[in-house]
Design an enzyme around this catalytic site. Structure first.
Site, PDB file in Angstrom:
ATOM      1  N   GLU A 277     -82.113  -8.680  21.676  1.00  0.00           N
ATOM      2  CA  GLU A 277     -81.587  -7.372  22.045  1.00  0.00           C
ATOM      3  C   GLU A 277     -82.602  -6.572  22.858  1.00  0.00           C
ATOM      4  OE1 GLU A 277     -79.563  -4.270  22.849  1.00  0.00           O
ATOM      5  OE2 GLU A 277     -78.520  -5.674  21.513  1.00  0.00           O
ATOM      6  N   SER A 323     -74.547  -6.195  25.811  1.00  0.00           N
ATOM      7  CA  SER A 323     -74.855  -7.328  24.946  1.00  0.00           C
ATOM      8  C   SER A 323     -73.826  -8.444  25.067  1.00  0.00           C
ATOM      9  CB  SER A 323     -74.944  -6.849  23.490  1.00  0.00           C
ATOM     10  OG  SER A 323     -76.012  -5.944  23.336  1.00  0.00           O
ATOM     11  N   HIS A 437     -82.679  -2.158  19.116  1.00  0.00           N
ATOM     12  CA  HIS A 437     -81.526  -1.427  19.635  1.00  0.00           C
ATOM     13  C   HIS A 437     -81.707   0.049  19.299  1.00  0.00           C
ATOM     14  CE1 HIS A 437     -77.387  -0.219  20.356  1.00  0.00           C
ATOM     15  NE2 HIS A 437     -77.062  -1.437  20.728  1.00  0.00           N
ATOM     16  N   ASP A 491     -80.618 -10.143  26.252  1.00  0.00           N
ATOM     17  CA  ASP A 491     -79.233  -9.897  26.656  1.00  0.00           C
ATOM     18  C   ASP A 491     -79.182  -9.018  27.901  1.00  0.00           C
ATOM     19  OD1 ASP A 491     -80.206  -7.672  25.303  1.00  0.00           O
ATOM     20  OD2 ASP A 491     -78.330  -7.243  24.256  1.00  0.00           O
ATOM     21  N   HIS A 492     -80.083  -8.012  27.951  1.00  0.00           N
ATOM     22  CA  HIS A 492     -80.142  -7.085  29.084  1.00  0.00           C
ATOM     23  C   HIS A 492     -81.448  -6.304  28.955  1.00  0.00           C
ATOM     24  CE1 HIS A 492     -79.147  -3.920  26.199  1.00  0.00           C
ATOM     25  NE2 HIS A 492     -78.073  -4.614  25.835  1.00  0.00           N
TER      26      HIS A 492
END
Length: 639
Positions: A277, A323, A437, A491-492
């Site tokens: 994440e 995500s 996150h 994911d990013h």
């Protein structure tokens, strides 16, 4: 003048003017809070962008106020009564207040999404059960945004009440109704034209891509837009449309949507994929050795040490912004364009992926995510991909390890992951981490253990890196470890500190790492070629010896074949593709920008009427890739 309803018309114009005025205030605050992400060359350029934004404000304002306009002008005689004006007051501020809040939410959300709010947020939100906690956490983390919103609403109410409508009755009902019909017809015409953005019947209504017509940098399109427009304009839209730019022979030759690798591998290795994440490339020293960033600080000591024993790709990009986009890109090689595949009507189809490949080879496949089952849409998409097992918060079954917001803390969940693997071999398992996150917290017992950085995310990144270290310590003692290939990627991206990562293309810069304790896989070294999440699936198919054709827009990063690359992602307004020596910006119909591939900030558009032969081929490849993507998604040819 009574019969012509002058004071009501002037009151309506004044009230709509206030909406326009406060939308510009919201745009200014959006820019102030995000000026490090959206570069504007001086105040004159800002005013130019805000002027062009008026067209998008008009559409948004008329969407929200269409009923208010009708209620203000409809000839029912009682319009000027105090009770009716009070009713209009509440209607006006309830509808406009809710819509206006979208812009303020985006002041915060843009830093994470790198795009204006769209209706895709509904798709993301419907999988979450903690939206209330997320909202109040955002308010507590960014109180000044909330305070500014309240102050502006009170100022808006104050100015609204400055325009009074005096009660009166028409003397001549015939003239009253006749004038009202004329006014309503004129207003309806203006409203329709305003919502469309143009009065020409031959011109399509303005859309998100039109925000880029007048900008010097594609990122400025998000400043031209407003969140109400981008949300409403994407409701019930389906930008997945078949197109035809080139013939199929060109696609087969230049895009090569099918790949075949021949590698004999026995015994078959286990595969573990970590999708981390928000683990942007910016946070890791191993992936920034050659970026020459002054006073660079790494927040991933374990990942850096593991990188010394691994094959790493230092110029890699994400293929999406959220995500779930990362999941589809990494596991199935399907990127997110302006509209995300995972929230489209076409996502529920048979999809060839590393999951289906492993299932075909007799692997035991599983997906782990410590959030409540179904969160983020992972379980649903995991079922589509064909995972045999899903392990979430329910299966973990120890709520005392829940972080109170998103998921089980990474360290205990990573331990659960390490100990639960290997009951059947070979296996392929994916873990999607959670603790790095927003709201960027760590467990109480680790407060003070990790150094704080200039960004909130730096501390939880270190915590998750520590959880990863503890995972490998436990995994290394398991019987399955020696014959396992590990992949670690993000994911990013997320929060940005260094100017290098504020550049448009570097908003997608992520790490990609392949590691195995088994030397026979030869996964060592530093590779500075361009790579992307979509390359992970074909690379793994190659590594485990899947000697059949696979559908893939990516390529094996380990193949000795000379395969061309097309790096694909989207800023939510346009598609962005790196092909050869250039970056191409594509709006679904035509290439609107060409940039040197070293110009990651997209600062100098070199598109011309006479492109070079390489640029001309790149333009054709851009269109061909897009054509093949749409064909395979819409006609369900992803298997």
């Amino acid at each position: 003048m009574k019969n012509l309803r002058g004071q009501e018309i002037f009151a309506l114009i004044y009230r709509l003017f206030l909406v326009f005025f406060f939308y510009q205030i919201a745009r200014l605050l959006f820019w102030i809070f995000n000026s490090d992400l959206i570069k504007v060359d001086g105040i004159s350029e800002y005013f130019k962008l805000s002027y062009y934004g008026t067209a998008f404000d008009t559409t948004a304002i008329l969407y929200v106020n269409a009923v208010f306009i009708l209620l203000s002008l409809f000839p029912i005689i009682i319009n000027t009564r105090k009770s009716y004006q009070q009713f209009l007051f509440y209607w006006y501020f309830i509808t406009n207040g809710i819509a206006y809040a979208f812009n303020f939410g985006d002041i915060i959300y843009y830093r994470f999404s790198q795009a204006r709010l769209t209706s895709a947020a509904i798709e993301v939100g419907k999988h979450e059960t903690n939206l209330g906690r997320i909202f109040w956490n955002a308010v507590l983390q960014h109180p000044f945004v909330f305070i500014w919103f309240i102050v502006i609403i009170f100022a808006w109410i104050f100015l609204y009440k400055k325009m009074k409508v005096n009660e009166e009755r028409p003397n001549n009902l015939i003239a009253y109704f006749a004038s009202s019909v004329i006014v309503l017809c004129i207003t309806a015409t203006l409203v329709v034209g305003g919502i469309r953005g143009d009065f020409k019947h031959s011109t399509r209504p303005i859309n998100l891509v039109d925000a880029n017509k007048h900008v010097s940098n594609p990122l400025q399109g998000n400043l031209v837009l407003n969140s109400v427009f981008s949300f409403f304009r994407t409701l019930n839209t389906n930008n997945f449309k078949l197109v035809h730019f080139v013939d199929e022979k060109f696609i087969d030759k230049e895009i090569q949507p099918y790949k075949l690798y021949n590698r004999e591998v026995e015994p078959k290795p286990n595969v573990v994929i970590f999708i981390m994440e928000s683990f942007g490339k910016e946070y890791s020293g191993a992936f920034n050795r050659n970026t020459n960033i002054k006073d660079f600080v790494s927040y991933t000591p374990f990942l850096d040490s593991l990188a010394n024993q691994s094959l790493i790709f230092t110029n890699a990009f994400a293929n999406g912004r959220q995500s779930i986009h990362g999941m589809s890109s990494v596991l199935a090689g399907i990127p997110s364009l302006t509209d995300a595949f995972t929230s489209s009507p076409y996502s529920n189809q048979k999809i060839q992926s590393i999951v289906s490949v492993c299932n075909d080879m007799g692997y035991d496949t599983s997906f782990y995510h410590g959030a409540p089952n179904g969160s983020m849409g992972f379980q649903g998409f995991g079922n589509i991909l064909g995972f045999k097992h899903y392990f979430g918060k329910t299966e973990y079954n120890k709520d005392e390890d829940f972080d109170g917001m998103w998921a089980i803390w990474d360290e205990p969940f990573f331990q659960y992951f390490a100990k639960n693997l290997g009951k059947k071999q070979p296996f392929m398992s994916t873990l999607f981490s959670a603790s790095s996150h927003d709201p960027f917290k760590i467990p109480e017992q680790y407060k003070g253990k990790f150094k704080k950085g200039p960004l909130q995310i730096h501390e939880p990144i270190q915590y998750t890196d520590y959880a990863l270290k503890k995972f490998f310590e436990t995994a290394s003692r398991q019987s399955w470890y020696q014959n396992t290939i590990f992949v670690i990627t993000a994911d990013h991206t997320n929060q940005i500190h260094y100017p290098e990562y504020q550049k448009a293309m570097n908003r997608f810069a992520i790490p990609i790492l392949f590691y195995s304790p088994n030397p026979k896989y030869n996964l060592k070294g530093v590779d500075d070629r361009l790579a992307q999440q979509m390359d992970i699936y074909p690379t793994l198919a190659d590594l485990i010896g899947y000697n059949k054709k696979i559908r893939s827009w990516g390529r094996s990063l380990l193949s000795d074949k000379d395969e061309d690359y097309i790096i694909v992602n989207s800023d939510s307004i346009n598609e962005q593709m790196i092909i050869g020596n250039y970056i191409y910006i594509f709006n679904g119909k035509e290439v609107t920008g060409i940039y040197d591939k070293t110009d990651l900030a997209l600062s100098k558009n070199i598109l011309s009427k006479n492109p070079t032969p390489e640029q001309k081929l790149g333009i054709e490849k851009t269109k061909a890739w897009y054509q093949d993507y749409m064909d395979r998604v819409i006609n369900r040819k992803l298997r």
